[in-house]
Every structure is written in structure tokens, then in C-alpha cells.
Design an enzyme around this catalytic site. Structure first.
Site, short mmCIF file in Angstrom:
data_model
loop_
_atom_site.label_atom_id
_atom_site.label_comp_id
_atom_site.label_asym_id
_atom_site.label_seq_id
_atom_site.Cartn_x
_atom_site.Cartn_y
_atom_site.Cartn_z
N CYS A 14 -28.78 -49.43 -8.87
CA CYS A 14 -29.60 -48.37 -8.39
C CYS A 14 -30.48 -49.04 -7.24
O CYS A 14 -30.33 -50.26 -7.02
CB CYS A 14 -30.58 -47.99 -9.56
SG CYS A 14 -31.56 -49.53 -10.07
N HIS A 126 -39.21 -55.51 -24.47
CA HIS A 126 -38.68 -55.51 -23.31
C HIS A 126 -39.45 -56.01 -22.19
O HIS A 126 -40.66 -55.50 -22.00
CB HIS A 126 -38.25 -54.09 -22.95
CG HIS A 126 -37.22 -53.80 -21.81
ND1 HIS A 126 -37.44 -53.81 -20.67
CD2 HIS A 126 -35.73 -53.86 -21.87
CE1 HIS A 126 -36.49 -53.72 -19.66
NE2 HIS A 126 -35.50 -53.89 -20.34
N GLU A 128 -40.00 -54.70 -19.04
CA GLU A 128 -40.71 -53.83 -18.31
C GLU A 128 -41.71 -53.53 -19.34
O GLU A 128 -43.00 -53.07 -18.84
CB GLU A 128 -39.75 -52.60 -18.13
CG GLU A 128 -40.60 -51.63 -17.48
CD GLU A 128 -39.60 -50.26 -17.10
OE1 GLU A 128 -38.26 -50.45 -16.95
OE2 GLU A 128 -40.27 -49.18 -17.32
N SER A 221 -29.50 -55.21 -20.92
CA SER A 221 -29.91 -54.39 -19.92
C SER A 221 -30.07 -53.12 -20.76
O SER A 221 -29.05 -52.39 -21.48
CB SER A 221 -28.54 -54.14 -19.26
OG SER A 221 -28.78 -52.97 -18.38
N SER A 222 -31.27 -52.73 -20.82
CA SER A 222 -31.57 -51.39 -21.51
C SER A 222 -30.92 -50.37 -21.05
O SER A 222 -30.18 -49.32 -21.87
CB SER A 222 -33.22 -51.06 -21.27
OG SER A 222 -33.45 -49.67 -22.07
N ASN A 223 -30.89 -49.79 -19.99
CA ASN A 223 -30.10 -48.73 -19.30
C ASN A 223 -28.57 -48.87 -19.59
O ASN A 223 -28.12 -47.86 -19.89
CB ASN A 223 -30.41 -48.46 -18.05
CG ASN A 223 -29.59 -49.25 -17.09
OD1 ASN A 223 -28.52 -48.96 -16.62
ND2 ASN A 223 -30.19 -50.33 -16.61
N SER A 265 -27.60 -52.39 -13.37
CA SER A 265 -27.69 -53.86 -12.86
C SER A 265 -26.34 -54.07 -12.50
O SER A 265 -26.10 -55.51 -12.43
CB SER A 265 -28.77 -54.60 -13.70
OG SER A 265 -28.29 -54.27 -15.02
FE1 SF4 Z 1 -36.32 -48.97 -10.61
FE2 SF4 Z 1 -35.33 -49.81 -13.09
FE3 SF4 Z 1 -34.70 -47.16 -12.18
FE4 SF4 Z 1 -33.25 -49.20 -11.15
S1 SF4 Z 1 -33.08 -48.48 -13.21
S2 SF4 Z 1 -34.34 -47.37 -9.68
S3 SF4 Z 1 -34.76 -50.82 -11.02
S4 SF4 Z 1 -36.77 -48.15 -12.43
#
Ligand code: SF4
Length: 311
Positions: A14, A126, A128, A221-223, A265
Site C-alpha cells: 500500500c 498491536h 498501531e 501483519s494484522s491486515n 506489507s
Molecule cells: Fe497506511 Fe497501514 Fe493503510 Fe498501509 S495498511 S495505507 S500503512 S494505514
């Protein structure tokens, strides 16, 4: 035998991750002295190992950094107390916090200043969440699930709601519904970022067509973890792996269509060995499934943005 790969788009890096990587990259290129990074610059093992091999020193506490040294703060954001501790040691700070995380910090700080109690929807512990919480420690409570909302002790201040940027869109909606039910007058900001939203929408579409989904991304990595959960929620088996070496070929038995995506990431280079391997197993078609176009880019931090200096 697998015959088709569905490639989720968007997937992988991202804008916030690209910026954080470019920041550390530039600082390493320019420095003749050791460069320190507070926490993993982004939550990906390959990215962090690569920077480590180039000399970056990752620390968990600013007290590990010699006074006067350069320190880069990660994309996930940083509590003001850590910034202060770094200043007290005379460290030279370069902040790679994603601007979308900074926005949540500012919302939290302002809400506390305006007299609200803050509910931060997110995962306790986490990076963040720790950073955001630090903006108003005595006013912020972290809630992760609708159940957490029921367990909150009643306060007498109005409620302001912010969220971690990388949550599950669907799970967060349920938690926010529970908050609205308990606190009908709550001010709610949904801060799940565009990249998280788009990647979850894309993985949902491929999971509905695939027999198996593979998500590339690290455990912390949370996402990436959320992407696997979103895929699995469609009923399709889904696995998260750091890279090809963690794939068990037995997963492909009886599978015709493989869905492939990667967390925000994750470098796209980690996909190619998996695609190449699947081709040797019979895949003849690689189909991109485009759910959204992304054009967002973030400027470099001021201290590294030489275009400004030359303007
Ligand atoms: Fe920003 Fe995290 Fe969204 Fe990537 S995933 S755009 S680092 S807030």
C-alpha cells in the site's frame, strides 16, 4: 490438479508501506553511521530481514539506541511518550508513520482534549494500537469485539470512537453496531484505510470463485491475518504463509482454482515462485481479478523531501 490462478487486485504494498520502505532505504543509503529502526519498519519478515542485511538495527526500546544516533519510526505510528524518550536521548528522528495512522492519532488527541472518552476498536498489543492509545492513555479504552463493548464500565463523558486502520471491515461493523446500541450518541470515525478495505473486497471476490485461497503475509501483519479470515468466512479453505516454503502441496489436492493475494506489507516478488510452482503442477491460466484501482501516493517526510528544499 490446479488449472487456474485468480490473482487479487489490489494486493501487496500500500502507499503507507511504500513510503516507510523508501524512508528507511534512503536513510540507509545516505548514512555512514548505524541506522536504527524502532519496531519492524513494516510487518513483513522478508522486508525486515533484507533491511537487517543492509545494516539496519531494529530495536524494541529507544534506550537501546546510542544518544545522538538516527532512528526511524515505523509505519505503524508511535506513542508521544516514545517520541519524548527519543528526544530526551538526543536521537535524530525520522518518522515513517503512515499519514493515515497519523490521522487516527490526531482524532484521538483532539477527542480527549474536547472532553470525550475514546473507544479504540482494535487489537490490544498491536504496534498501531499502542501508538494511538498513547495519545490519550487515561481516556482511551481498547475494544476488539461486541462482547468487549458489553463489558465496558460506564463513564460519564461522551464517547468518541476511532479504529485501527487494518481491521476486518465486517467484524468492525459488528463492533461499531454494538457501540452505537450501547452509546446512541457516540461520535464514530471508521478509520479502516482504503488499502485494507480494497484488499478485503478483492480477496472476498476471489474466495467466492476459488477452491483454495493462499494469502501471503507474516503472522504479525494484522491486515494479512484479516485477509485470510475474510477469505475463510466465504467457506473456502484459506491459508496464510510467509512464502512458498510454508505451502504444503497437499493443500492442492482436488483443487482446480487457486486464489492468490498478499497483505499490504508484502513485496509482489514473493508471489512469483508460487505462481511458477503452480504452473509446474498444471496451471495454464492466471487471471487478474480487479476490484479497485489505487493511485494514492504519500510524500516523503519533510526531513527527507529534497524536492521541497530545491523548490
Ligand atoms: Fe497506511 Fe497501514 Fe493503510 Fe498501509 S495498511 S495505507 S500503512 S494505514
Amino acid at each position: 490438479m490446479p488449472h487456474t490462478i485468480l490473482l487479487a487486485e489490489p494486493r501487496g504494498f500500500c502507499a503507507g508501506v511504500v513510503r516507510a520502505i523508501n524512508v528507511l532505504d534512503q536513510v540507509l543509503d545516505e548514512s555512514t553511521e548505524p541506522v536504527y529502526a524502532f519496531h519492524e519498519i513494516v510487518h513483513n519478515r522478508y522486508v525486515v530481514d533484507d533491511f537487517r542485511s543492509r545494516g539496519a538495527i531494529f530495536v524494541e526500546d529507544v534506550s537501546e539506541v546510542p544518544s545522538g544516533a538516527r532512528i526511524v519510526f515505523s509505519a505503524h505510528g508511535i506513542a508521544p511518550s516514545v517520541v519524548q524518550a527519543a528526544r530526551d536521548r538526543g536521537l535524530r528522528i525520522i518518522d515513517a508513520t503512515c499519514p493515515l495512522v497519523t490521522k487516527v492519532h490526531l482524532e484521538t488527541k483532539k477527542a480527549a482534549k474536547d472532553g470525550y472518552d475514546v473507544l479504540l476498536v482494535g487489537h490490544e498489543g498491536h504496534d498501531e494500537v499502542e501508538g494511538t492509545k498513547g495519545e490519550a492513555l487515561d481516556r482511551t479504552r481498547v475494544v476488539d469485539t461486541p462482547h468487549d463493548v458489553q463489558s465496558l464500565v460506564e463513564g460519564n463523558r461522551p464517547i468518541f470512537v476511532v479504529t485501527q486502520t487494518t481491521l476486518s471491515v465486517d467484524d468492525t461493523a459488528a463492533t461499531i453496531d454494538a457501540i452505537r446500541e450501547r452509546y446512541p450518541n457516540a461520535e464514530v470515525r471508521n478509520d479502516i484505510c482504503y488499502a485494507t478495505t480494497n484488499r478485503q473486497a478483492a480477496v472476498k471476490v476471489i474466495a467466492e470463485r476459488a477452491d483454495l485461497v493462499i494469502v501471503i503475509g507474516s503472522q504479525n501483519s494484522s491486515n494479512s491475518v484479516r485477509l485470510r479470515e475474510v477469505a475463510a468466512a466465504t467457506g473456502t479453505p484459506a491459508y496464510r504463509v510467509d512464502g512458498i516454503e510454508e505451502i504444503d502441496p497437499a493443500w492442492y489436492e482436488g483443487v482446480g482454482i487457486v486464489g492468490l493475494t498478499a497483505g499490504a506489507s508484502v513485496p509482489d516478488t514473493l508471489l512469483q515462485p508460487i505462481i511458477d510452482d503452480l504452473r509446474t503442477r498444471g496451471v495454464t491460466r492466471v487471471e487478474p481479478v480487479i476490484v479497485a484501482e489505487e493511485t494514492i501516493e504519500f510524500r516523503m517526510p519533510e526531513e527527507l523531501d529534497y524536492s521541497k528544499a530545491n523548490a
